[in-house]
Design an enzyme around this catalytic site. Structure first.
Site, PDB file in Angstrom:
ATOM      1  N   PRO A 100       0.792  -1.229   0.000  1.00 51.63           N
ATOM      2  CA  PRO A 100       0.000   0.000   0.000  1.00 51.63           C
ATOM      3  C   PRO A 100       0.824   1.278   0.000  1.00 51.63           C
ATOM      4  O   PRO A 100       1.827   1.384   0.688  1.00 51.63           O
ATOM      5  CB  PRO A 100      -0.828  -0.116   1.288  1.00 51.63           C
ATOM      6  CG  PRO A 100      -0.141  -1.144   2.116  1.00 51.63           C
ATOM      7  CD  PRO A 100       0.515  -2.081   1.158  1.00 51.63           C
ATOM      8  N   ASN A 101       0.345   2.204  -0.793  1.00 53.19           N
ATOM      9  CA  ASN A 101       0.845   3.577  -0.916  1.00 53.19           C
ATOM     10  C   ASN A 101       2.139   3.701  -1.710  1.00 53.19           C
ATOM     11  O   ASN A 101       2.569   4.805  -2.024  1.00 53.19           O
ATOM     12  CB  ASN A 101       1.003   4.250   0.464  1.00 53.19           C
ATOM     13  CG  ASN A 101      -0.314   4.353   1.183  1.00 53.19           C
ATOM     14  OD1 ASN A 101      -1.270   4.878   0.633  1.00 53.19           O
ATOM     15  ND2 ASN A 101      -0.391   3.829   2.397  1.00 53.19           N
TER      16      ASN A 101
ATOM     17  N   ARG B 273       5.141  12.249  -3.408  1.00 53.46           N
ATOM     18  CA  ARG B 273       4.928  12.839  -2.083  1.00 53.46           C
ATOM     19  C   ARG B 273       6.017  12.360  -1.126  1.00 53.46           C
ATOM     20  O   ARG B 273       6.604  11.311  -1.336  1.00 53.46           O
ATOM     21  CB  ARG B 273       3.585  12.407  -1.491  1.00 53.46           C
ATOM     22  CG  ARG B 273       2.394  13.035  -2.186  1.00 53.46           C
ATOM     23  CD  ARG B 273       1.149  12.222  -1.916  1.00 53.46           C
ATOM     24  NE  ARG B 273       0.099  12.622  -2.831  1.00 53.46           N
ATOM     25  CZ  ARG B 273      -0.851  13.515  -2.539  1.00 53.46           C
ATOM     26  NH1 ARG B 273      -0.880  14.076  -1.358  1.00 53.46           N
ATOM     27  NH2 ARG B 273      -1.753  13.838  -3.431  1.00 53.46           N
TER      28      ARG B 273
ATOM     29  N   TYR C 163      10.891   9.037   1.467  1.00 55.72           N
ATOM     30  CA  TYR C 163      10.899   7.874   0.568  1.00 55.72           C
ATOM     31  C   TYR C 163      11.621   8.112  -0.755  1.00 55.72           C
ATOM     32  O   TYR C 163      11.666   7.223  -1.604  1.00 55.72           O
ATOM     33  CB  TYR C 163       9.456   7.428   0.297  1.00 55.72           C
ATOM     34  CG  TYR C 163       8.744   6.959   1.547  1.00 55.72           C
ATOM     35  CD1 TYR C 163       9.212   5.842   2.239  1.00 55.72           C
ATOM     36  CD2 TYR C 163       7.631   7.623   2.053  1.00 55.72           C
ATOM     37  CE1 TYR C 163       8.583   5.402   3.394  1.00 55.72           C
ATOM     38  CE2 TYR C 163       6.997   7.188   3.204  1.00 55.72           C
ATOM     39  CZ  TYR C 163       7.478   6.080   3.864  1.00 55.72           C
ATOM     40  OH  TYR C 163       6.858   5.650   5.008  1.00 55.72           O
TER      41      TYR C 163
ATOM     42  N   ASN D 134       8.161  -5.404  -0.865  1.00 54.02           N
ATOM     43  CA  ASN D 134       7.979  -4.312   0.092  1.00 54.02           C
ATOM     44  C   ASN D 134       6.507  -4.307   0.490  1.00 54.02           C
ATOM     45  O   ASN D 134       5.659  -3.815  -0.265  1.00 54.02           O
ATOM     46  CB  ASN D 134       8.384  -2.967  -0.513  1.00 54.02           C
ATOM     47  CG  ASN D 134       8.316  -1.856   0.542  1.00 54.02           C
ATOM     48  OD1 ASN D 134       7.716  -2.036   1.612  1.00 54.02           O
ATOM     49  ND2 ASN D 134       8.926  -0.722   0.244  1.00 54.02           N
TER      50      ASN D 134
ATOM     51  N   ALA E  77       3.023  -0.806   5.020  1.00 53.14           N
ATOM     52  CA  ALA E  77       2.571  -0.834   6.418  1.00 53.14           C
ATOM     53  C   ALA E  77       2.058  -2.212   6.852  1.00 53.14           C
ATOM     54  O   ALA E  77       2.022  -2.506   8.052  1.00 53.14           O
ATOM     55  CB  ALA E  77       1.486   0.220   6.618  1.00 53.14           C
TER      56      ALA E  77
ATOM     57  N   GLU F 244      12.217  -9.391   2.255  1.00 55.41           N
ATOM     58  CA  GLU F 244      11.475  -8.231   2.776  1.00 55.41           C
ATOM     59  C   GLU F 244      12.330  -6.995   2.538  1.00 55.41           C
ATOM     60  O   GLU F 244      13.489  -6.944   2.949  1.00 55.41           O
ATOM     61  CB  GLU F 244      11.212  -8.434   4.272  1.00 55.41           C
ATOM     62  CG  GLU F 244      10.420  -7.302   4.897  1.00 55.41           C
ATOM     63  CD  GLU F 244      10.264  -7.477   6.399  1.00 55.41           C
ATOM     64  OE1 GLU F 244      10.143  -8.626   6.892  1.00 55.41           O
ATOM     65  OE2 GLU F 244      10.277  -6.443   7.099  1.00 55.41           O
TER      66      GLU F 244
ATOM     67  N   HIS G  33      12.648  -2.666   2.396  1.00 54.89           N
ATOM     68  CA  HIS G  33      12.121  -1.362   2.814  1.00 54.89           C
ATOM     69  C   HIS G  33      13.032  -0.242   2.325  1.00 54.89           C
ATOM     70  O   HIS G  33      14.268  -0.347   2.414  1.00 54.89           O
ATOM     71  CB  HIS G  33      12.021  -1.281   4.337  1.00 54.89           C
ATOM     72  CG  HIS G  33      11.093  -2.302   4.905  1.00 54.89           C
ATOM     73  ND1 HIS G  33       9.726  -2.214   4.752  1.00 54.89           N
ATOM     74  CD2 HIS G  33      11.328  -3.445   5.579  1.00 54.89           C
ATOM     75  CE1 HIS G  33       9.157  -3.265   5.332  1.00 54.89           C
ATOM     76  NE2 HIS G  33      10.108  -4.029   5.831  1.00 54.89           N
TER      77      HIS G  33
ATOM     78  N   ARG H 297      12.721   4.561  13.019  1.00 52.88           N
ATOM     79  CA  ARG H 297      11.478   5.335  12.932  1.00 52.88           C
ATOM     80  C   ARG H 297      10.587   5.032  14.150  1.00 52.88           C
ATOM     81  O   ARG H 297      11.080   4.598  15.192  1.00 52.88           O
ATOM     82  CB  ARG H 297      10.790   5.024  11.602  1.00 52.88           C
ATOM     83  CG  ARG H 297      11.693   5.372  10.393  1.00 52.88           C
ATOM     84  CD  ARG H 297      11.004   5.130   9.085  1.00 52.88           C
ATOM     85  NE  ARG H 297       9.827   5.992   8.937  1.00 52.88           N
ATOM     86  CZ  ARG H 297       8.911   5.843   7.983  1.00 52.88           C
ATOM     87  NH1 ARG H 297       9.039   4.855   7.109  1.00 52.88           N
ATOM     88  NH2 ARG H 297       7.889   6.652   7.908  1.00 52.88           N
TER      89      ARG H 297
HETATM   90  O1  CA2 Z   1      10.343   1.939   4.242  1.00 51.13           O
HETATM   91  C1  CA2 Z   1       9.515   1.289   3.595  1.00 51.13           C
HETATM   92  O2  CA2 Z   1       9.699   0.857   2.471  1.00 51.13           O
HETATM   93  C2  CA2 Z   1       8.128   1.030   4.217  1.00 51.13           C
HETATM   94  O3  CA2 Z   1       7.718  -0.292   3.833  1.00 51.13           O
HETATM   95  C3  CA2 Z   1       7.215   2.070   3.625  1.00 51.13           C
HETATM   96  C4  CA2 Z   1       5.799   2.032   4.217  1.00 51.13           C
HETATM   97  C5  CA2 Z   1       5.860   2.079   5.746  1.00 51.13           C
HETATM   98  O4  CA2 Z   1       4.555   1.947   6.291  1.00 51.13           O
HETATM   99  C6  CA2 Z   1       6.745   0.973   6.296  1.00 51.13           C
HETATM  100  O5  CA2 Z   1       6.805   1.116   7.696  1.00 51.13           O
HETATM  101  C7  CA2 Z   1       8.149   1.081   5.735  1.00 51.13           C
HETATM  102  C8  CA2 Z   1       4.983   3.223   3.732  1.00 51.13           C
HETATM  103  C9  CA2 Z   1       4.903   3.359   2.242  1.00 51.13           C
HETATM  104  C10 CA2 Z   1       4.310   4.689   1.921  1.00 51.13           C
HETATM  105  O6  CA2 Z   1       4.790   5.097   0.661  1.00 51.13           O
HETATM  106  C11 CA2 Z   1       4.633   6.401   0.339  1.00 51.13           C
HETATM  107  C12 CA2 Z   1       5.321   6.845  -0.767  1.00 51.13           C
HETATM  108  C13 CA2 Z   1       5.238   8.144  -1.141  1.00 51.13           C
HETATM  109  C14 CA2 Z   1       4.445   9.022  -0.445  1.00 51.13           C
HETATM  110  C15 CA2 Z   1       3.742   8.585   0.642  1.00 51.13           C
HETATM  111  C16 CA2 Z   1       3.821   7.268   1.042  1.00 51.13           C
END
Ligand code: CA2
Length: 146
Positions: A11-12, A19, A24, A75, A78, A99, A101, A108
């Site tokens: 997700p996301n 963003r 990221y 990846n 969340a 896995e 990230h 964090r």
């Molecule tokens: O660090 C990572 O790759 C995470 O998997 C990213 C997740 C986070 O919940 C994990 O704890 C660590 C969040 C991905 C959100 O991606 C976005 C990308 C651009 C803008 C907003 C969110």
């Protein structure tokens, strides 16, 4: 026989590069995938990618991967921190899963320090931004002898 790898994103991650570049990075998911595909092809490996914001679709993708993939760079976003369903799917598919990230989740918030998935994965890579994906792919290629 030629090898195949699934790059799976949760997700996301479709928002990458649009963003929160401070957290990221500024690279889009499509750019990351293109780089991985080039690297995989240098090893004669086919790379397919799937991104979904839905837990069940990620479970389905892991199930389907049993029929064609030799390993997975994943990846889970969340869902890393919450999903027993994805843990069970990783175990059930029997494929080596890395896995992956972008961020160092241990640097964090505390709720990101726990992964439901690490214990059933081949390995874990994080903290290197987009390079985490290429490190994960290299580790998987080496594991597969590709
Ligand atoms: O660090 C990572 O790759 C995470 O998997 C990213 C997740 C986070 O919940 C994990 O704890 C660590 C969040 C991905 C959100 O991606 C976005 C990308 C651009 C803008 C907003 C969110």
């Amino acid at each position: 026989m030629a090898r195949s790898i699934l790059v799976l994103n949760g997700p996301n991650l479709n928002l990458l590069g649009t963003r929160e570049p401070d957290v990221y990075g500024a690279t889009t998911l499509a750019e990351i995938i293109a780089g991985l595909r080039t690297r995989a092809s240098e090893h004669g490996v086919e790379l397919r990618d799937i991104q979904s914001n839905h837990e069940g679709e990620l479970v389905d993708a892991l199930h389907d991967a049993r029929d064609w993939a030799d390993g997975v760079v994943f990846n889970p976003g969340a869902y890393t921190h919450t999903s027993v369903a994805l843990r069970d799917a990783i175990s059930a598919c029997g494929l080596p899963v890395v896995e992956t990230h972008l961020s160092n989740v241990h640097a964090r918030e505390e709720f990101r320090h726990t992964s439901m998935l690490s214990a059933v994965c081949l390995g874990v890579v994080g903290g290197f931004g987009r390079h985490s994906y290429s490190l994960a792919l290299d580790g998987l290629l080496d594991h597969l002898g590709a």
